[in-house]
Scaffold this motif. Structure first.
Motif, PDB file in Angstrom:
ATOM      1  N   ALA A 135       0.737  -4.078   8.447  1.00  0.00           N
ATOM      2  CA  ALA A 135       2.125  -3.954   8.893  1.00  0.00           C
ATOM      3  C   ALA A 135       2.941  -3.098   7.920  1.00  0.00           C
ATOM      4  O   ALA A 135       3.764  -2.282   8.337  1.00  0.00           O
ATOM      5  CB  ALA A 135       2.750  -5.337   9.054  1.00  0.00           C
ATOM      6  N   ALA A 136       2.702  -3.268   6.619  1.00  0.00           N
ATOM      7  CA  ALA A 136       3.403  -2.467   5.612  1.00  0.00           C
ATOM      8  C   ALA A 136       3.009  -0.991   5.713  1.00  0.00           C
ATOM      9  O   ALA A 136       3.860  -0.105   5.605  1.00  0.00           O
ATOM     10  CB  ALA A 136       3.126  -2.998   4.214  1.00  0.00           C
ATOM     11  N   ILE A 137       1.748  -0.733   5.958  1.00  0.00           N
ATOM     12  CA  ILE A 137       1.269   0.642   6.090  1.00  0.00           C
ATOM     13  C   ILE A 137       1.888   1.302   7.321  1.00  0.00           C
ATOM     14  O   ILE A 137       2.437   2.407   7.241  1.00  0.00           O
ATOM     15  CB  ILE A 137      -0.274   0.685   6.177  1.00  0.00           C
ATOM     16  CG1 ILE A 137      -0.889   0.280   4.839  1.00  0.00           C
ATOM     17  CG2 ILE A 137      -0.757   2.068   6.598  1.00  0.00           C
ATOM     18  CD1 ILE A 137      -2.383   0.020   4.900  1.00  0.00           C
ATOM     19  N   LEU A 138       1.807   0.634   8.462  1.00  0.00           N
ATOM     20  CA  LEU A 138       2.312   1.224   9.712  1.00  0.00           C
ATOM     21  C   LEU A 138       3.820   1.450   9.679  1.00  0.00           C
ATOM     22  O   LEU A 138       4.309   2.438  10.232  1.00  0.00           O
ATOM     23  CB  LEU A 138       1.933   0.348  10.900  1.00  0.00           C
ATOM     24  CG  LEU A 138       0.445   0.347  11.247  1.00  0.00           C
ATOM     25  CD1 LEU A 138       0.135  -0.657  12.354  1.00  0.00           C
ATOM     26  CD2 LEU A 138      -0.018   1.742  11.648  1.00  0.00           C
ATOM     27  N   SER A 139       4.543   0.556   9.041  1.00  0.00           N
ATOM     28  CA  SER A 139       5.997   0.696   9.008  1.00  0.00           C
ATOM     29  C   SER A 139       6.489   1.516   7.816  1.00  0.00           C
ATOM     30  O   SER A 139       7.677   1.785   7.701  1.00  0.00           O
ATOM     31  CB  SER A 139       6.655  -0.686   8.977  1.00  0.00           C
ATOM     32  OG  SER A 139       6.330  -1.354   7.775  1.00  0.00           O
ATOM     33  N   GLU A 140       5.561   1.891   6.929  1.00  0.00           N
ATOM     34  CA  GLU A 140       5.907   2.601   5.696  1.00  0.00           C
ATOM     35  C   GLU A 140       7.009   1.854   4.955  1.00  0.00           C
ATOM     36  O   GLU A 140       8.035   2.413   4.569  1.00  0.00           O
ATOM     37  CB  GLU A 140       6.304   4.050   5.972  1.00  0.00           C
ATOM     38  CG  GLU A 140       5.167   4.877   6.524  1.00  0.00           C
ATOM     39  CD  GLU A 140       5.518   6.341   6.697  1.00  0.00           C
ATOM     40  OE1 GLU A 140       6.693   6.725   6.492  1.00  0.00           O
ATOM     41  OE2 GLU A 140       4.612   7.110   7.029  1.00  0.00           O
ATOM     42  N   SER A 141       6.780   0.547   4.753  1.00  0.00           N
ATOM     43  CA  SER A 141       7.758  -0.340   4.117  1.00  0.00           C
ATOM     44  C   SER A 141       7.160  -1.011   2.895  1.00  0.00           C
ATOM     45  O   SER A 141       5.954  -1.211   2.816  1.00  0.00           O
ATOM     46  CB  SER A 141       8.190  -1.432   5.098  1.00  0.00           C
ATOM     47  OG  SER A 141       8.734  -0.881   6.261  1.00  0.00           O
ATOM     48  N   PHE A 142       8.035  -1.367   1.970  1.00  0.00           N
ATOM     49  CA  PHE A 142       7.630  -2.172   0.837  1.00  0.00           C
ATOM     50  C   PHE A 142       7.550  -3.635   1.271  1.00  0.00           C
ATOM     51  O   PHE A 142       8.411  -4.105   2.021  1.00  0.00           O
ATOM     52  CB  PHE A 142       8.652  -2.084  -0.300  1.00  0.00           C
ATOM     53  CG  PHE A 142       8.686  -0.772  -1.026  1.00  0.00           C
ATOM     54  CD1 PHE A 142       7.600  -0.326  -1.755  1.00  0.00           C
ATOM     55  CD2 PHE A 142       9.831   0.006  -1.001  1.00  0.00           C
ATOM     56  CE1 PHE A 142       7.637   0.870  -2.447  1.00  0.00           C
ATOM     57  CE2 PHE A 142       9.893   1.206  -1.695  1.00  0.00           C
ATOM     58  CZ  PHE A 142       8.803   1.646  -2.413  1.00  0.00           C
TER      59      PHE A 142
END
Length: 157
Positions: A135-142
């Motif tokens: 989920a962090a990878i796909l959303s480019e989120s910390f």
């Protein structure tokens, strides 16, 4: 340093900061380089982690997305956020009213794509799942996990 920490389950705030900024000579990159949960400890021994954490949050708040804290226990002092240059208008606090686990809420917040950073409290080992990483990878989120045990020991000088 284009490290994505693909082989690690979690990293510290200082490792995340260095990976994010080192590849562009102290200029924040447009895409997030860290693809695993980031542990933040605020103990006396690791107060530098707080500084790195706040720098990463500042970078995240410069995007047109939310900085999402899951639960009030994850929320960092408003004055501290403001003094670090974090736009308080982009801070969102999500409370768990439907009985979901904190892990499920983190995944949902990341998957929505509306958050540049999602912050929870707990043990980092509880947040190293493939679902959170994906989920962090796909959303480019910390994805930050604050170690509450260490936070309780913090002293401010």
């Amino acid at each position: 340093m284009a490290t994505h920490f693909e082989h690690l389950h979690a990293v510290s705030a200082s490792q995340a900061y260095k990976a994010t900024f080192a590849s562009h000579e102290h200029t924040p990159s447009s895409s997030i380089k860290v693809q695993c949960p980031i542990e933040v400890s605020f103990s006396d021994d690791t107060q530098t982690q707080l500084a790195y954490f706040l720098r990463l949050l500042k970078q995240a708040s410069q995007q047109s997305r939310w900085v999402t804290f899951i639960g009030h226990e994850a929320l960092v002092d408003k004055n501290l956020l403001q003094s670090a240059g974090i736009d308080l208008n982009k801070v969102l606090v999500v409370c768990n009213k439907k009985g979901h686990s904190v892990q499920e809420l983190m995944i949902q917040a990341l998957q929505s794509g509306n958050s540049s950073a999602v912050i929870v409290t707990g043990d980092i080992l509880d947040f190293t799942s493939g679902a959170i990483r994906d989920a962090a990878i796909l959303s480019e989120s910390f994805a930050f996990v604050i170690n509450r045990q260490a936070k309780q020991q913090m002293t401010i000088h």
